[in-house]
Design a protein around this motif. Structure first.
Motif, PDB file in Angstrom:
ATOM      1  N   GLY A 171     116.692  63.793  63.776  1.00 21.77           N
ATOM      2  CA  GLY A 171     117.324  64.948  64.391  1.00 21.77           C
ATOM      3  C   GLY A 171     116.245  65.891  64.875  1.00 21.77           C
ATOM      4  O   GLY A 171     115.050  65.543  64.933  1.00 21.77           O
ATOM      5  N   ASN A 172     116.650  67.103  65.212  1.00 23.57           N
ATOM      6  CA  ASN A 172     115.696  68.076  65.755  1.00 23.57           C
ATOM      7  C   ASN A 172     115.334  69.121  64.707  1.00 23.57           C
ATOM      8  O   ASN A 172     115.104  70.272  65.014  1.00 23.57           O
ATOM      9  CB  ASN A 172     116.279  68.749  67.005  1.00 23.57           C
ATOM     10  N   TRP A 173     115.248  68.705  63.455  1.00 28.02           N
ATOM     11  CA  TRP A 173     114.984  69.656  62.370  1.00 28.02           C
ATOM     12  C   TRP A 173     113.929  69.082  61.422  1.00 28.02           C
ATOM     13  O   TRP A 173     113.611  67.895  61.442  1.00 28.02           O
ATOM     14  CB  TRP A 173     116.270  69.950  61.595  1.00 28.02           C
ATOM     15  N   GLY A 174     113.431  69.961  60.567  1.00 25.73           N
ATOM     16  CA  GLY A 174     112.626  69.562  59.428  1.00 25.73           C
ATOM     17  C   GLY A 174     111.355  68.803  59.720  1.00 25.73           C
ATOM     18  O   GLY A 174     110.852  68.096  58.855  1.00 25.73           O
ATOM     19  N   GLY A 175     110.817  68.883  60.942  1.00 19.65           N
ATOM     20  CA  GLY A 175     109.604  68.157  61.271  1.00 19.65           C
ATOM     21  C   GLY A 175     109.831  66.755  61.783  1.00 19.65           C
ATOM     22  O   GLY A 175     108.855  66.053  62.108  1.00 19.65           O
ATOM     23  N   LEU A 176     111.100  66.310  61.882  1.00 18.57           N
ATOM     24  CA  LEU A 176     111.377  64.952  62.336  1.00 18.57           C
ATOM     25  C   LEU A 176     110.878  64.671  63.754  1.00 18.57           C
ATOM     26  O   LEU A 176     110.378  63.567  64.010  1.00 18.57           O
ATOM     27  CB  LEU A 176     112.880  64.667  62.231  1.00 18.57           C
ATOM     28  N   PRO A 177     110.973  65.622  64.721  1.00 20.91           N
ATOM     29  CA  PRO A 177     110.411  65.332  66.045  1.00 20.91           C
ATOM     30  C   PRO A 177     108.913  65.039  66.001  1.00 20.91           C
ATOM     31  O   PRO A 177     108.430  64.146  66.713  1.00 20.91           O
ATOM     32  CB  PRO A 177     110.718  66.611  66.846  1.00 20.91           C
ATOM     33  N   THR A 178     108.177  65.757  65.161  1.00 16.09           N
ATOM     34  CA  THR A 178     106.738  65.520  65.049  1.00 16.09           C
ATOM     35  C   THR A 178     106.465  64.153  64.452  1.00 16.09           C
ATOM     36  O   THR A 178     105.598  63.408  64.942  1.00 16.09           O
ATOM     37  CB  THR A 178     106.091  66.608  64.175  1.00 16.09           C
ATOM     38  N   VAL A 179     107.193  63.798  63.414  1.00 17.60           N
ATOM     39  CA  VAL A 179     107.019  62.479  62.799  1.00 17.60           C
ATOM     40  C   VAL A 179     107.287  61.381  63.816  1.00 17.60           C
ATOM     41  O   VAL A 179     106.510  60.428  63.960  1.00 17.60           O
ATOM     42  CB  VAL A 179     107.945  62.326  61.575  1.00 17.60           C
ATOM     43  N   ALA A 180     108.398  61.496  64.542  1.00 18.12           N
ATOM     44  CA  ALA A 180     108.775  60.458  65.505  1.00 18.12           C
ATOM     45  C   ALA A 180     107.733  60.318  66.600  1.00 18.12           C
ATOM     46  O   ALA A 180     107.360  59.202  66.983  1.00 18.12           O
ATOM     47  CB  ALA A 180     110.142  60.781  66.103  1.00 18.12           C
ATOM     48  N   ALA A 181     107.251  61.442  67.124  1.00 19.90           N
ATOM     49  CA  ALA A 181     106.261  61.391  68.204  1.00 19.90           C
ATOM     50  C   ALA A 181     104.946  60.806  67.728  1.00 19.90           C
ATOM     51  O   ALA A 181     104.349  59.946  68.392  1.00 19.90           O
ATOM     52  CB  ALA A 181     106.051  62.787  68.778  1.00 19.90           C
ATOM     53  N   ASN A 182     104.486  61.248  66.574  1.00 20.38           N
ATOM     54  CA  ASN A 182     103.189  60.788  66.078  1.00 20.38           C
ATOM     55  C   ASN A 182     103.215  59.335  65.627  1.00 20.38           C
ATOM     56  O   ASN A 182     102.179  58.659  65.657  1.00 20.38           O
ATOM     57  CB  ASN A 182     102.721  61.672  64.924  1.00 20.38           C
ATOM     58  N   GLN A 183     104.372  58.859  65.203  1.00 26.18           N
ATOM     59  CA  GLN A 183     104.468  57.504  64.653  1.00 26.18           C
ATOM     60  C   GLN A 183     105.149  56.522  65.605  1.00 26.18           C
ATOM     61  O   GLN A 183     105.498  55.414  65.199  1.00 26.18           O
ATOM     62  CB  GLN A 183     105.228  57.550  63.326  1.00 26.18           C
ATOM     63  N   GLN A 184     105.312  56.881  66.874  1.00 28.91           N
ATOM     64  CA  GLN A 184     106.086  56.031  67.767  1.00 28.91           C
ATOM     65  C   GLN A 184     105.484  54.648  67.947  1.00 28.91           C
ATOM     66  O   GLN A 184     106.204  53.667  68.190  1.00 28.91           O
ATOM     67  CB  GLN A 184     106.296  56.706  69.115  1.00 28.91           C
ATOM     68  N   ALA A 185     104.157  54.522  67.816  1.00 27.70           N
ATOM     69  CA  ALA A 185     103.555  53.195  67.916  1.00 27.70           C
ATOM     70  C   ALA A 185     103.962  52.306  66.754  1.00 27.70           C
ATOM     71  O   ALA A 185     103.902  51.075  66.859  1.00 27.70           O
ATOM     72  CB  ALA A 185     102.034  53.320  67.969  1.00 27.70           C
ATOM     73  N   ASN A 186     104.373  52.911  65.634  1.00 28.30           N
ATOM     74  CA  ASN A 186     104.808  52.155  64.463  1.00 28.30           C
ATOM     75  C   ASN A 186     106.315  51.971  64.404  1.00 28.30           C
ATOM     76  O   ASN A 186     106.819  51.343  63.468  1.00 28.30           O
ATOM     77  CB  ASN A 186     104.349  52.857  63.180  1.00 28.30           C
TER      78      ASN A 186
END
Length: 586
Positions: A171-186
């Protein structure tokens, strides 16, 4: 480099439009839909929901909603070519020892995360799953998620499961956008929780596409993830198979209490509410002589699927996710009638709609450039696959032609590389003027299909080895050794198309990347980053292997990339970014 030419040609002739997927959650232990009734034919991936970390906070995995009998039946019923995943999240607290987000925080802390990652790996492998879905939403921790801990877990699990599917609910909360962007290669998919938008004090839709001043929407949630750097091709749009009821009102933006939730199947089976004369595609408005008994029922029906897929396609999103399969199941029906929402979504996603002006590497629509290879898809273009013979491509192939009329009114025939039943690849004619243009495709039967586009000086795209527009690049690693010798190798396995890790070698060696694409030969400059690190651009030009193919060389790769694994390559030409592809660095 004949093999590389074959890879790029395969990318052009791939029948898939964007690397699309439809992933559906199936609730283990539900009383409505048996495992044997799962509609595998309507999905590319099914996720069994859900286990999670144990409340003991010792790095172990607890079953939660899962039962071993359901797991065994789920795997046994998986058809060939479909992916069966298990979901691990924070939605199972209190069930069979399962913890909430607090247990996720404890188990991903330094000193325990390695154990947790290994136990997840063992759980996936021992039960025969094709991968794992992470659904850590922050339930029980105020929707707060330690970003670095989550990222470490994803990196460890990817390293342990290099050939499995790894997805993430976000979702768009709790740091999830940052996690998804930084880990997209995984991550293979990042499926956005577009529903539960109505957690507000006024009546609103459970899953609106666009927000209002008083209620959220899927477009705002997905925008927060893509603005954080997540590639659109990694985004899956979440669609709920359940809705919510408000009493004392009959439309949106009214002050009235929310009185509960219902499944789509429950709503349709309720003949006191579900009447053809009053139902809409997103809501039921049921007035009553006593206003306190009036209702506003928000749901997402069959008609919604065409709207959401058209919107997702315009944003080049990678696929869709549904929650949950049992909420739409009609046991008293047969065939597709048992799964009305899944069937409508499948037809909307994989049904063919004309789109005859796309970048053949990135699948971006709307803008093309002279001398680039373009791609189109429409129904009944030709009777079978026909590929142009070696040499200059013809302007008529199996009776199919395509003409482009530019902003100056000049009509030019396009040279055609191949035609198939529902697709075509062609060369945008040299000399086509910049500005608004139109394309007219004449099929082998004589039918015509028209489309509009824009012609620009460049329209950069990079080919991927898996023909999806994302993933490992279709390219080479070229090594200049300290002893003066040169060698090269593919960035991917020619059979599986999986990444082949690049070894940067001893300190004296220099490694360069040669990446194939289209639409950028006329650029004046380019910049490149690999894994977020600036890398010099050695040069770019027309590749010369066949018409429309371009090549860019970057490097040498900095040694700070050693050990990074699969990381994104971002190349920008004259300020226009190409699609993200990846490279794996040992």
């Amino acid at each position: 480099m004949l093999e590389m030419k074959a890879v790029v040609l395969a990318a052009l002739s791939s029948l898939g439009l964007y690397a699309q997927w439809i992933t559906g959650y199936y609730g283990s232990g539900n009383a409505d839909e048996p495992v044997s009734a799962i509609p595998w034919s309507k999905y590319t991936h099914i996720v069994l929901f859900a286990g999670g970390p144990c409340a003991a906070n010792d790095g172990t995995v607890c079953m939660g909603h899962l039962t071993q009998s359901d797991i065994d039946a789920f795997i046994a019923n998986r058809p060939s070519g479909k992916k069966a995943l298990v979901s691990l999240g924070d939605q199972c607290a209190g069930l069979h020892g399962c913890g909430d987000s607090g247990s996720w925080i404890a188990d991903t802390a330094p000193g325990l995360v390695e154990t947790f990652a290994q136990n997840i790996t063992n759980f996936v492998n021992s039960n025969g799953f094709d991968g794992v879905d992470f659904d850590w939403e922050g339930v029980g921790s105020g929707l707060k998620i330690p970003v670095s801990q989550y990222e470490t877990l994803l990196s460890l699990v990817r390293a342990a499961l290099p050939n499995k599917t790894i997805t993430m609910a976000a979702g768009n909360w709790g740091g999830l956008p940052t996690v998804a962007a930084n880990q997209q290669a995984n991550l293979d998919q990042v499926n956005v929780l577009c529903y539960d938008q109505d957690q507000i004090s006024t009546s609103w839709y459970n899953d609106a596409i666009h927000p209002s001043t008083f209620g959220g929407g899927c477009s705002s949630r997905t925008a927060e993830l893509t603005s954080s750097g997540l590639a659109a091709a990694k985004v899956g749009v979440g669609v709920p198979f359940y809705g919510r009821r408000w009493t004392g009102c009959t439309q949106i933006n009214q002050k009235c209490p929310q009185s509960g939730a219902f499944s789509y199947a429950q709503l349709v089976a309720d003949t006191t509410r579900w009447q053809p004369t009053i139902y809409k595609s997103n809501y039921l408005s049921i007035p009553n002589s006593d206003p306190s008994d009036s209702e506003f029922d928000s749901y997402n029906g069959v008609e919604f699927m065409a709207d959401v897929t058209a919107w997702a396609a315009s944003n080049k999103f990678g696929g869709f996710m549904t929650f949950a399969l049992e909420y739409e199941y009609f046991s008293n029906q047969t065939g597709d009638a048992r799964y009305p929402l899944s069937t409508a979504l499948y037809r909307a996603v994989f049904g063919t709609t004309p789109a005859i002006a796309e970048n053949s590497a990135s699948y971006a629509t709307g803008t093309l450039a002279p001398d680039m290879i373009a791609y189109g898809e429409a129904s009944n273009i030709a009777s079978a696959l026909t590929v142009a013979p070696e040499g200059a491509w013809p302007t008529t192939l199996s009776g199919v032609t395509l003409e482009i009329t530019d902003s100056q009114g000049q009509i030019r025939p396009a040279a055609i590389y191949y035609v198939n039943t529902n697709s075509i690849a062609y060369l945008v004619p040299a000399g086509t003027a910049q500005g608004p243009a139109s394309a007219k495709l004449t099929t082998s039967s004589g039918a015509t299909i028209s489309g509009t586009l824009n012609i620009d000086r460049i329209a950069p795209g990079l080919y991927s080895a898996n023909s999806s527009g994302s993933g490992v690049a279709a390219g080479l690693a070229v090594r200049a050794s300290s002893n003066g010798t040169q060698s090269w190798g593919y960035l991917f396995d020619l059979s599986s198309r999986n990444p082949v890790p690049v070894d940067l070698g001893p300190a004296g060696d220099q490694v360069y990347l040669s990446l194939y694409g289209t639409g950028f030969r006329a650029a004046s400059q380019a910049t490149a980053t690999v894994g977020g690190v600036n890398v010099p651009v050695y040069g770019f030009a027309a590749a010369g292997a066949y018409q429309g193919e371009d090549l860019i060389n970057i490097g040498p790769l900095p040694r700070s990339l050693v050990g990074r694994g699969e990381i994104p390559i971002q190349i920008t030409f004259d300020g226009k970014p190409a699609n993200l592809v990846t490279v794996s660095i040992r």
